[in-house]
Each structure stands twice: as structure tokens, then as C-alpha cells.
Design an enzyme around this catalytic site. Structure first.
Site, PDB file in Angstrom:
ATOM      1  N   HIS A  34       0.820  -1.209   0.000  1.00 57.71           N
ATOM      2  CA  HIS A  34       0.000   0.000   0.000  1.00 57.71           C
ATOM      3  C   HIS A  34       0.856   1.263   0.000  1.00 57.71           C
ATOM      4  CE1 HIS A  34      -3.654   2.327   0.728  1.00 57.71           C
ATOM      5  NE2 HIS A  34      -3.023   2.965   1.700  1.00 57.71           N
ATOM      6  N   HIS A  81      -9.960   3.703  -1.016  1.00 58.60           N
ATOM      7  CA  HIS A  81     -10.294   3.217   0.322  1.00 58.60           C
ATOM      8  C   HIS A  81     -11.145   1.973   0.149  1.00 58.60           C
ATOM      9  CE1 HIS A  81      -9.837   5.333   4.423  1.00 58.60           C
ATOM     10  NE2 HIS A  81      -8.674   5.278   3.813  1.00 58.60           N
ATOM     11  N   ARG A 102      -7.277  16.192   2.745  1.00 61.77           N
ATOM     12  CA  ARG A 102      -6.063  16.603   3.474  1.00 61.77           C
ATOM     13  C   ARG A 102      -4.823  16.546   2.583  1.00 61.77           C
ATOM     14  NH1 ARG A 102      -8.508  13.364   7.052  1.00 61.77           N
ATOM     15  NH2 ARG A 102      -6.900  11.755   6.931  1.00 61.77           N
TER      16      ARG A 102
END
Length: 708
Positions: A34, A81, A102
């Protein structure tokens, strides 16, 4: 998932000792698939990543491109996600939105638009509907609460996602050169300041969790790895970040996502070729008795790490307090190792660059994807038309996008449901191009079609690039840049890795063909479950720019002739028509020269309406152009021509077909005419298919009918 033996040996050799428990966990997460892209990074060199407009390319939290003709910079990023959204669809999807926003903040930018590309198992399954409902609600509640509009995206259903849905979210932000921030730490002695929510135990091990196949009991066993979002704190963080950038208090920034504080802080100093000394006990915490490993790796949301000059720390604290945000000075930038201390003990002491970039790449076997045999269905045009028009894949997605606030911020020119969204740019004083009244608009498209890449990973991915560029062209925009979210199954399986690699190459070649540099992205592998691997899914988000705000819509006006720019195509591979009737065929080679022709048609003076040919082929395109008072009457030469989904083509309503034909460099064929009766009439292969406006609306209300 513990640190692999081979990785542990590398770490021991570098450190000259056994790693501490915290170090082993940090390496496990930062060297996970990841975070480190161990199986995909060797493939990513296929992409063209630069152009005259690219300011910051791949490697930072978000890419940055300049908008020709203005003094404006645009940030652009995408995130997946997927695993969290299977375990907890609401929080998994919501925190995906929070994370990509963010990423935008960390570049000094203000977020102005979101896009979501969603993929679920068959719509006829209760579990798929449960996931869809939770994911859409999570995106809606988070995006609406923080005041960032969701303006475009896609929703697809395919059996391959039954045990592993995909949730990909892209964000666009605005910034100017004087406000631009990057993640690279600048100078030893500067302080590292954590601003935002308190740190808890949620999201522990999220990076490693996202780097392994989903187990059958994932919904219960892996729930602690899913973060929990707080959009109201995120909104405060958005505004606090603006204030910090306004006052030039931020030297570098990184949001806390995968691998939490350990990931953000080590990557910041590694990018600057520096080190850090961090006191984990100084981190403001939500829960008592947290240990060093928990503080280091928790993925609690709504947190930012800033590099701040020592003399500015107090002002940063004041701004954080003004917005009711936590603030802690957790350490400082050094010219040595990355060091973390807790209760007087050194728990991490390693070179930052080795942590962030030292993971060895995987050398994996691959099998070339096979082509499906051709097996075409034998079905009447009327039955096929009914089935394709009412398929969940081609039906109206109004049920999804009506839950999103897509106009907050007052920039949205084109709402969801059109070929591409369009956004106004701020009134810029430094416009240099002769735009109408100084108006420059951004166009935004996102998505992929798993039927295409299932039939041919390479050509289907190539078509994904052409399709997104055609969406932009339909509103008169030229590609500016793209970001990708490359989703695949377990790369350790040669057939899966072969399909994934082919999709990467196809997307890279397609983006190059339409002049869209791929400036950033995300890779999500190990999307496997008991149901098997997901299809190669190269989600693409593409930005374009156009002069002026006035672009034709996709609904017919009823006053012109209908032509097909790009001409007929009779190939059916990857089409919804084949999916509905269990047919098979290879995906066709895709031409990209139609994109410029569609753009020329969209900006032609005689054009009244433009709609690209995509999912469902010409049949769905024509149906979507019908309005209550304007219809369509056309002749189509064959069933293949009616249902082919070959991209790079568009139906255009024009008041001067001859002039339009002279203006575009592509085949233009006559289809028929727009009418004033609000009906669809298609003559094909000896049959005539007729629908009234209300019949079309009813046929395409599948999601609303089943989910409301």
C-alpha cells in the site's frame, strides 16, 4: 501481517542490530504494498508525467499544474479506500474523502471539487446494495459537511467486485504559486507540529491491512483497522490550514494517512534528505495509556503534520486554538536519523530515506491476458434495447449524486449527470488569453468501465483514457492532466499481475495519445476475496480547461439535425449489450483522433447539443439526449452500431451539418433529426424502437426504484 523474513534481514543489515518492536511495525507498514508500491512501481515508468504545465508531479501528496492563461495553480490527487469500505462502508468511504482532502491541504491549496468512482458486485445482490448505500452515505455526509462539492464520478456493477468493492475518490484544489507548499522538509532546527484531532487507537495497521487479501471474516476481524472520520473537525482543519498558509507559517506539510504519524513525519524528512527527533509522548492523545507503537502508527483522522520555524510555533498554536483544534510540538527536523523517543527510551532510530524508500521491489511472474472467443447473442432489437436501457450500469445515477451537495462553493457550471463537470476558476487579474470576459473553466471527468478491461486489460484501459478525454471534449475542454487509481487483485498470481500490467501499459499509452500527462495517482492491489480477484480497474480522473463558460449541454433542443462525429463502429467487445445476454467478444482497437473532432464540434457555432457515446453505446446516448419537449428520430445501420461502446465519438445536434463536417477532422455520419415531441424513435435492422420520454425516465430509474 508481520515483517517478512527477507525484509527483516535487510533491516537488520542496515541497522546493524535487531529492530525494536516499534521499528519492525513501522517498516512493516511503510514497506507494505500500500505504501511502497513494491509490485507496481516497476510498471509506473510507462507513464508520461510532465508537460509545460506540470509544476509538481508524482511523489507528493497531490500533483500541481498551472492553468494556461491564468495565474492559478490546481492541485489534483486520487485515493482508494477499498478494503475499509468493505469492512465498514460508511466510515471507509467517508475517511477516503477526508484523506484526499487533506492531501490537498498539504499542498497549501483549498479543496473545491470531489469525484468518486465506485464499483460494486451485481446490483441484484442484497450485499452489494448494502455496500452501495453505506458508501454513498459516507461520501455524502463527509463531503457535504466539509463544504466541498462532489461534482462528477461513476458507479459500476460487476460480479468481480462482490467480495471487494472499490471506492476511489479524487479531489481538485486551488492555490497560487506564492502559497504553494510541498512535503519536503527544509531545514534542521525547524519544529514538527501536529495539528488537528487527538490521536486514538483507530486505524491501527491500516496500511498493512490494505496490502493483503480480504478474508471471509474481514467485516468483524478487521474493523479496528478502519478509521473513523469527523467531518466537522476536518472543516475546521481546512479553514485553519488556510489561515496558516495566509500567514506563511508552513514550511512543509503532510497529512497523516497510511502509517499515521510514522508515515507522514518520516516521509517529510526523507523527501528533504534530512532526519527528525520526535517525542511520541508529546502527541496529544484521545485515549489513556497509549504505547509508543500505537501513537506512531494509529491512523486517526483529521490530523496534519507541519514543519514550522521555531519563532512561528506560538502563532501556529494560537491559530489552532482559534479553530478549536489540538496542537502539539512533537519534535524537530535534524540532519541525522529518524528518531522517535517515548518515556525516555529510543524506540526508533533509522535512516529516514531507508524507511521511506528502502523497500525492495518485487520481481513477479506474469501471464499475458487471453482474448475471449466471440459469442454474440441472438436477440431482438427491442428486447436488447429494453435490457441495456434499464441496466444498473447504464441507468440514471441520480439516486447517487442527488445525495451530494454539488453546488456548494458556487463554482459548479455543469452538474453531475453530464459528460463532464465544469467549474469556474476564480476571477484572475493576470489573464493572458483572450477568453470571453476573462472566463476560464475547468472540466472534470472520472471513472473506468470494468467490462472493457475484463475483455481486454490493455485496450480497455487505453479506451478509459480516450473516454475521459472525450467527456472533456464534449464540453469543449482540452486535457490538462490526469491522475490514476490503479486497482487490481493479488499480484502474486501470474494471471492477475499480467492483467494488471497490461492495464497499466494501456492507460499510459492512452493518456499519451490524448496529451494528458499522468501527474500522480494511487495503487491498490490485493483486492481479492473469497469471490476472486477484481477485474483490472484503472480508474482515471482527468482535468481539462476551456476558454469561456458557455458550452452546449447533452439534451437535444429540438431544432437541428443529428450527426455522429467519429462515425459508426460495430464492435461489441466489453459492451453492456454482451453483458446483459452473456455474450463475449474481444475489445476493439481504439482510435484517439475522434477526441479533437468532438472538441471542435462542441465549440462550433452551429452546435446545439453534444453527448459522447459510451456505456450502452449509441442506444443509451440517444435515450439520454431526449427531453420532455425534444426528441430523437434516427436510423442506425446495425445492431452492432447501436450498442458498440467504442469511445472517442459523440452525437451532435447541429443547425448546419455541412459546416460542422467541414470543421472537424473525423468521419461525420448523418443519423436523423431532433424533434419536438419528446420521443425516441430508432430504426435498425428492419425494426423500429419507440419510447416516450416518460418511458425512458421510468426504464432508467432502476436505482431509485430499488433503493428509495
Amino acid at each position: 501481517m508481520p515483517l517478512a523474513d527477507s525484509d527483516r534481514r535487510l533491516v537488520e543489515a542496515e541497522l546493524g542490530r535487531d529492530p525494536t518492536r516499534a521499528e519492525a511495525a513501522l517498516f512493516e507498514n511503510l514497506w507494505s504494498e500500500h505504501c511502497a508500491y513494491r509490485s507496481s512501481r516497476p510498471l509506473l515508468s510507462a507513464f508520461t508525467t510532465d508537460s509545460d504545465d506540470v509544476v509538481v508531479g508524482p511523489g507528493d501528496d497531490a500533483a500541481v499544474v498551472s492553468v494556461p492563461g491564468t495565474d492559478q495553480l490546481v492541485t489534483f490527487g486520487v485515493e482508494s479506500h477499498n478494503h475499509p469500505s468493505y469492512v465498514d462502508p460508511y466510515d471507509g468511504a467517508a475517511t477516503g474523502v477526508g484523506g484526499i482532502v487533506r492531501d490537498t491541504l498539504s499542498m497549501g491549496a483549498y479543496p473545491v471539487a470531489l469525484a468518486d468512482a465506485l464499483y460494486f458486485g451485481g446490483f441484484d445482490r442484497d450485499h452489494s446494495r448494502y455496500l452501495l448505500d453505506g458508501v454513498v452515505e459516507g461520501i455524502s455526509d463527509y463531503g457535504n459537511a466539509i463544504g466541498v462539492p462532489t461534482v462528477t464520478g461513476s458507479t459500476q456493477f460487476h460480479d468481480g467486485y462482490e467480495g471487494n468493492p472499490l471506492v476511489n475518490v479524487a479531489c481538485v484544489g486551488l492555490v497560487t504559486e506564492d502559497r504553494l507548499v510541498t512535503a519536503a522538509a527544509n531545514e534542521p532546527g525547524n519544529k514538527l507540529v501536529l495539528v488537528g484531532n487527538a490521536t486514538g487507537r483507530d486505524g491501527l495497521g491500516g496500511a498493512s491491512f490494505a496490502s493483503e487479501d480480504l478474508a471471509e471474516d474481514a467485516e468483524t476481524e478487521d474493523r479496528p483497522a478502519v478509521q473513523v472520520g469527523d467531518p466537522y473537525t476536518e472543516k475546521l482543519l481546512v479553514e485553519a490550514n488556510e489561515a496558516l498558509v495566509d500567514e506563511d507559517l508552513v514550511m512543509a506539510a503532510r497529512d497523516l494517512g497510511a502509517a499515521g504519524l510514522g508515515g507522514a513525519s518520516s516521509e517529510m524528512v526523507a523527501q528533504g534528505g534530512l532526519g527528525a527527533r520526535i517525542d511520541l509522548g508529546a502527541v496529544h492523545q484521545r485515549e489513556p495509556n497509549m504505547n509508543a507503537l500505537e501513537i506512531l502508527l494509529a491512523e486517526s483522522q483529521e490530523r496534519m503534520c507541519y514543519e514550522v520555524r521555531p519563532e512561528d510555533v506560538e502563532r501556529v498554536r494560537e491559530i489552532a486554538e482559534r479553530f478549536d483544534l489540538g496542537c502539539s510540538v512533537i519534535g524537530e527536523v535534524t540532519d541525522g536519523n529518524y528518531v522517535c523517543e517515548f518515556e525516555g527510551e529510543t524506540v526508533v532510530d533509522a535512516p529516514a530515506e531507508f524507511l521511506a524508500d528502502g523497500a525492495p521491489m518485487n520481481d513477479l511472474e506474469r501471464e499475458e491476458p487471453s482474448e475471449p472467443e466471440t459469442d454474440l447473442p441472438d436477440v431482438s432489437v427491442g428486447k436488447a434495447f429494453d435490457a441495456v436501457l434499464s441496466s444498473p450500469n447504464t441507468a440514471s445515477k441520480r439516486w447517487v449524486y442527488r445525495q451530494y451537495d454539488h453546488e456548494v462553493g458556487n463554482r459548479t457550471l455543469r452538474r453531475p449527470g453530464e459528460d463532464a463537470a465544469a467549474l469556474t476558476l476564480p476571477a484572475a487579474d493576470a489573464l493572458t488569453l483572450p477568453a470571453a470576459d476573462g472566463e476560464v473553466a475547468l472540466a472534470f471527468s472520472a471513472g473506468a468501465n470494468p467490462n472493457w478491461t475484463d475483455a481486454s486489460p490493455y485496450r480497455g484501459a487505453y479506451a478509459t483514457a480516450v473516454e475521459n478525454a472525450t467527456n472533456l471534449a464534449a464540453v469543449g475542454a482540452e486535457p490538462l492532466a490526469a491522475v490514476d487509481c490503479l486497482n487490481g487483485g493479488n499480484p502474486e498470481k501470474p494471471d492477475v499481475y499480467g492483467g494488471f500490467a497490461a492495464a497499466v501499459d494501456g492507460l499510459a499509452d492512452g493518456c499519451r495519445a490524448v496529451d494528458a500527462p499522468v501527474v500522480g495517482g494511487n495503487v491498490s492491489l490485493y483486492n481479492d476475496s473469497a469471490a476472486g480477484p477484481v477485474p483490472p480497474t484503472p480508474t482515471l480522473a482527468m482535468l481539462g480547461v476551456r476558454q469561456g463558460y458557455d458550452a452546449p449541454g447533452m439534451a437535444t433542443v429540438g431544432d437541428g439535425d443529428l450527426v455522429l462525429v467519429g462515425g459508426h463502429d460495430e464492435t461489441l467487445g466489453g459492451s453492456e449489450y454482451l453483458a446483459q445476454f452473456d455474450g463475449r467478444a474481444p475489445f476493439p482497437d481504439v482510435a484517439d483522433d475522434g477526441v479533437a473532432a468532438v472538441r471542435a464540434a462542441a465549440t462550433h457555432d452551429a452546435t446545439l447539443a453534444v453527448h459522447d457515446v459510451s456505456d450502452g453505446g449509441l442506444a443509451v446516448t440517444l435515450a439520454e439526449m431526449v427531453g420532455e419537449d425534444a426528441g430523437v428520430a434516427v436510423d442506425v445501420p446495425s445492431v452492432g452500431a447501436l450498442f458498440s461502446e467504442a469511445p472517442g465519438r459523440a452525437v451532435v445536434e447541429t443547425t448546419d451539418a455541412t459546416a460542422l463536417r467541414d470543421a472537424v477532422d473525423a468521419p461525420v455520419v448523418d443519423l436523423g433529426e431532433a424533434t419536438g415531441d419528446g420521443a425516441l424513435s430508432v430504426a435498425v435492422a428492419g425494426e423500429v424502437v419507440d419510447y416516450g420520454f416518460e418511458e425512458i425516465v421510468d426504464a432508467r430509474r432502476v436505482l431509485e426504484r430499488e433503493l428509495d
